[in-house]
Scaffold this motif. Structure first.
Motif: not given
Length: 91
Positions: A29-36, A38-45
Motif C-alpha cells: 500500500r505504501i508503494v502504491v500510494t507513493f506511485i499514485t 508521483s503520478i498526480e504531481e506530474s499531472a499537476v506540474e
C-alpha cells in the motif's frame, strides 16, 4: 494478475517485481500510494502552452513603440485571436 499488470516486465520496474511478491500488504500500500502521488504531481506540474502564454500575458507591459504600431498593422480576425500573436504584440 491481469495482462496489463503482467506488462511490468516491459518497464524499468521489472527487477522489483520479485521484491514486491515478498512484501506485506501494508508495504505494498505504501508503494502504491507513493506511485499514485508521483503520478498526480506530474499531472499537476504539466501546463499547456496556452496556460503558459496566459501567465506571461498577465505581467506584460506594452512599450510606447509597440503601442503606436497597433494601428499600422492589418491582421485577420484569427490572427487577432491567436494568443501567441497577442503576446508578441502586447495586445
Amino acid at each position: 494478475m491481469t495482462a496489463f499488470a503482467q506488462r511490468i516486465k516491459d518497464t524499468p520496474m521489472a527487477p522489483y517485481a520479485d521484491l514486491l511478491r515478498g512484501m506485506t500488504q501494508e508495504q505494498k500500500r505504501i508503494v502504491v500510494t507513493f506511485i499514485t502521488e508521483s503520478i498526480e504531481e506530474s499531472a499537476v506540474e504539466a501546463k499547456s502552452n496556452a496556460e503558459i502564454i496566459r501567465e506571461k500575458l498577465k505581467g506584460l507591459t506594452i512599450s510606447p513603440e509597440i503601442a503606436r504600431l497597433r494601428g499600422c498593422m492589418k491582421l485577420t480576425e484569427s490572427e487577432k485571436q491567436d494568443e501567441r500573436t497577442q503576446y508578441i504584440l502586447g495586445l
